[in-house]
Write an enzyme that holds these catalytic residues in place. Sequence first.
Site, PDB file in Angstrom:
ATOM      1  N   ARG A   1       0.820  -1.165  -0.013  1.00  0.00           N
ATOM      2  CA  ARG A   1      -0.064  -0.018  -0.125  1.00  0.00           C
ATOM      3  C   ARG A   1       0.749   1.213  -0.037  1.00  0.00           C
ATOM      4  O   ARG A   1       0.532   2.199   0.580  1.00  0.00           O
ATOM      5  CB  ARG A   1      -0.803   0.029   1.214  1.00  0.00           C
ATOM      6  CG  ARG A   1      -2.237  -0.994   1.268  1.00  0.00           C
ATOM      7  CD  ARG A   1      -3.150  -0.775   0.034  1.00  0.00           C
ATOM      8  NE  ARG A   1      -4.106  -1.693   0.149  1.00  0.00           N
ATOM      9  CZ  ARG A   1      -4.383  -2.756  -0.103  1.00  0.00           C
ATOM     10  NH1 ARG A   1      -3.187  -3.416  -0.804  1.00  0.00           N
ATOM     11  NH2 ARG A   1      -5.478  -3.499   0.045  1.00  0.00           N
TER      12      ARG A   1
ATOM     13  N   GLU B   1      -4.913   4.045   6.185  1.00  0.00           N
ATOM     14  CA  GLU B   1      -4.553   3.740   4.651  1.00  0.00           C
ATOM     15  C   GLU B   1      -5.016   4.628   3.740  1.00  0.00           C
ATOM     16  O   GLU B   1      -4.480   5.171   3.003  1.00  0.00           O
ATOM     17  CB  GLU B   1      -5.101   2.548   4.470  1.00  0.00           C
ATOM     18  CG  GLU B   1      -4.620   1.692   3.310  1.00  0.00           C
ATOM     19  CD  GLU B   1      -5.273   1.763   1.967  1.00  0.00           C
ATOM     20  OE1 GLU B   1      -4.653   1.930   1.019  1.00  0.00           O
ATOM     21  OE2 GLU B   1      -6.739   1.790   2.091  1.00  0.00           O
TER      22      GLU B   1
ATOM     23  N   SER C   1     -10.406  -0.204   2.954  1.00  0.00           N
ATOM     24  CA  SER C   1      -9.881  -0.405   4.310  1.00  0.00           C
ATOM     25  C   SER C   1      -9.676   0.807   4.724  1.00  0.00           C
ATOM     26  O   SER C   1      -8.821   1.613   3.988  1.00  0.00           O
ATOM     27  CB  SER C   1      -8.575  -1.271   4.080  1.00  0.00           C
ATOM     28  OG  SER C   1      -9.044  -2.558   3.636  1.00  0.00           O
TER      29      SER C   1
HETATM   30  N1  EPU Z   1     -10.849 -10.359  10.281  1.00  0.00           N
HETATM   31  C1  EPU Z   1     -11.665 -10.363  11.376  1.00  0.00           C
HETATM   32  N2  EPU Z   1     -12.413  -9.514  11.636  1.00  0.00           N
HETATM   33  C2  EPU Z   1     -12.623  -8.303  10.698  1.00  0.00           C
HETATM   34  C3  EPU Z   1     -11.967  -8.359   9.562  1.00  0.00           C
HETATM   35  C4  EPU Z   1     -11.184  -9.509   9.235  1.00  0.00           C
HETATM   36  O1  EPU Z   1     -11.336 -11.455  12.119  1.00  0.00           O
HETATM   37  O2  EPU Z   1     -13.782  -7.710  10.870  1.00  0.00           O
HETATM   38  C5  EPU Z   1      -9.997 -11.533   9.582  1.00  0.00           C
HETATM   39  C6  EPU Z   1     -10.541 -12.355   8.728  1.00  0.00           C
HETATM   40  O3  EPU Z   1     -11.210 -13.419   9.236  1.00  0.00           O
HETATM   41  C7  EPU Z   1      -9.137 -12.990   8.121  1.00  0.00           C
HETATM   42  C8  EPU Z   1      -8.098 -12.038   8.074  1.00  0.00           C
HETATM   43  O4  EPU Z   1      -8.732 -11.002   9.105  1.00  0.00           O
HETATM   44  O5  EPU Z   1      -8.632 -13.983   8.860  1.00  0.00           O
HETATM   45  C9  EPU Z   1      -7.917 -11.054   6.869  1.00  0.00           C
HETATM   46  O6  EPU Z   1      -9.135 -10.425   6.583  1.00  0.00           O
HETATM   47  P1  EPU Z   1      -9.520 -10.175   5.024  1.00  0.00           P
HETATM   48  O7  EPU Z   1      -9.415 -11.464   4.294  1.00  0.00           O
HETATM   49  O8  EPU Z   1     -11.153  -9.708   4.652  1.00  0.00           O
HETATM   50  O9  EPU Z   1      -8.449  -9.267   4.355  1.00  0.00           O
HETATM   51  P2  EPU Z   1      -7.931  -7.799   4.992  1.00  0.00           P
HETATM   52  O10 EPU Z   1      -6.614  -8.209   5.606  1.00  0.00           O
HETATM   53  O11 EPU Z   1      -8.638  -7.320   6.205  1.00  0.00           O
HETATM   54  C10 EPU Z   1      -6.629  -6.931   2.807  1.00  0.00           C
HETATM   55  C11 EPU Z   1      -6.941  -5.446   2.285  1.00  0.00           C
HETATM   56  C12 EPU Z   1      -8.329  -5.519   1.362  1.00  0.00           C
HETATM   57  C13 EPU Z   1      -8.366  -6.807   0.523  1.00  0.00           C
HETATM   58  C14 EPU Z   1      -8.302  -7.998   1.360  1.00  0.00           C
HETATM   59  C15 EPU Z   1      -8.299  -9.300   0.459  1.00  0.00           C
HETATM   60  C16 EPU Z   1      -5.485  -3.984   3.447  1.00  0.00           C
HETATM   61  C17 EPU Z   1      -5.522  -2.896   4.302  1.00  0.00           C
HETATM   62  N3  EPU Z   1      -6.694  -4.471   3.126  1.00  0.00           N
HETATM   63  O12 EPU Z   1      -7.927  -6.789   3.925  1.00  0.00           O
HETATM   64  O13 EPU Z   1      -8.073  -4.351   0.561  1.00  0.00           O
HETATM   65  O14 EPU Z   1      -9.499  -6.726  -0.129  1.00  0.00           O
HETATM   66  O15 EPU Z   1      -7.075  -7.924   2.111  1.00  0.00           O
HETATM   67  O16 EPU Z   1      -6.999  -9.582   0.090  1.00  0.00           O
HETATM   68  O17 EPU Z   1      -4.365  -4.616   3.135  1.00  0.00           O
HETATM   69  C18 EPU Z   1      -8.468  -1.967   0.738  1.00  0.00           C
HETATM   70  O18 EPU Z   1      -7.429  -1.774   0.549  1.00  0.00           O
HETATM   71  O19 EPU Z   1      -9.496  -0.966   0.700  1.00  0.00           O
HETATM   72  C19 EPU Z   1      -9.134  -3.348   0.706  1.00  0.00           C
HETATM   73  C20 EPU Z   1     -10.440  -3.633   0.937  1.00  0.00           C
END
Ligand code: EPU
Length: 336
Positions: free
Chosen positions: A163, A332, A236
């Site tokens: 990012r 972010e 995010s």
């Molecule tokens: N999780 C929780 N609670 C929550 C949200 C997530 O426990 O409320 C856990 C999920 O169960 C999972 C882990 O956290 O085990 C990761 O969650 P998720 O796969 O939804 O991905 P993220 O790390 O929260 C990142 C990106 C997203 C992207 C997803 C999928 C960042 C800041 N965000 O989110 O990007 O879609 O991975 O690859 O890196 C964005 O940048 O706007 C965005 C949506």
Amino acid sequence: MKLSENQNLKTYNTFGMEVYARRFVQLESAEEVPAVMEEWLRQRPYYILGGGANTLFTEDFDGTIAHPVFGGIEMMEKSGEKVLLRVAAGEPWDNLIQYCIEHEYYGIENLTAIPGLAGSAPVQNIGAYGVEVKDTIVKVQGYRISTGEPFELTNADCRFAYRNSVFKQEMKNDCVITYVWFQLSTEKHFTLTYQGLVQSLQEREMPLTLRNVSDCVRRIRDAKLPDPAIIGNGGSFFKNPVVQAGKYRDLKAQYPDLVAYDAPNGDKKLSAGQLIEKAGWKGKRVGNAGTWKNQALVLVNHGGATPQEVLGVADAVIHDVNALFGITLEMEINRM
Ligand code: EPU
């Protein structure tokens, strides 16, 4: 070029913040960028606004906002199984995804349905489901506002990271990106490292095609992320924090279900969404702002939220996550 005064930005930011810009310039071609820079952007303040999908406006903008609306996708070169596409800054990102599905170009299908414009994709190195856009960008063209000179940066020059890029560092708010060049593949190849995506494909017994992978990504996003056309949000809100191995071990001992990914130099990247959820903030609402019920990392405008309400939630989330885990979340989103 199209110029308007006292422009309401509500429909130009996915958070749906109702703020006004003194001057709003729509850039209708790459050729007119030098003249617009000369005439309008030399007077500060100014801001280059893409699709407004990663910007939280916190007050009226007493200056000039330039917004590229020129789009277009051109296939510039094909050699072996590689194709080179030149995409104009104002092209909506998801149009590029559709184009790639139609032409069977592989590489960015996991980035389906990310809101925003193609010209903004390199700025924060958009990423999802195991793919980052940096893996397909060959070069980025544009103009430097401070000098008025054109630039052409190679992938290495862009200094991409999670990012992050040179456009968020030294060149922050000092460039108008005009074209992004992507190298994609005509050979069938997928990145299937995100468990949820693999599972979704298997459960639906879908054959591995570009369209199916893209459809699955869209479904996963629909299930987790609010549609900005219905509920204002900027994706995010925070970055996933990176911590040292020792800190991770301590936290893991306390929270055995802690999600973590390997990061460079032996560090660990944690899931901000999970930390926010554990801090009791998932789906919580304060006035018209809050966090999303299915993904706590996304702050939302339930309708009519003021920037202060959104910032109030952000501050409270930062405070509570810090109190519980000793980790300070970093935004972010661009705060303006
Ligand atoms: N999780 C929780 N609670 C929550 C949200 C997530 O426990 O409320 C856990 C999920 O169960 C999972 C882990 O956290 O085990 C990761 O969650 P998720 O796969 O939804 O991905 P993220 O790390 O929260 C990142 C990106 C997203 C992207 C997803 C999928 C960042 C800041 N965000 O989110 O990007 O879609 O991975 O690859 O890196 C964005 O940048 O706007 C965005 C949506």
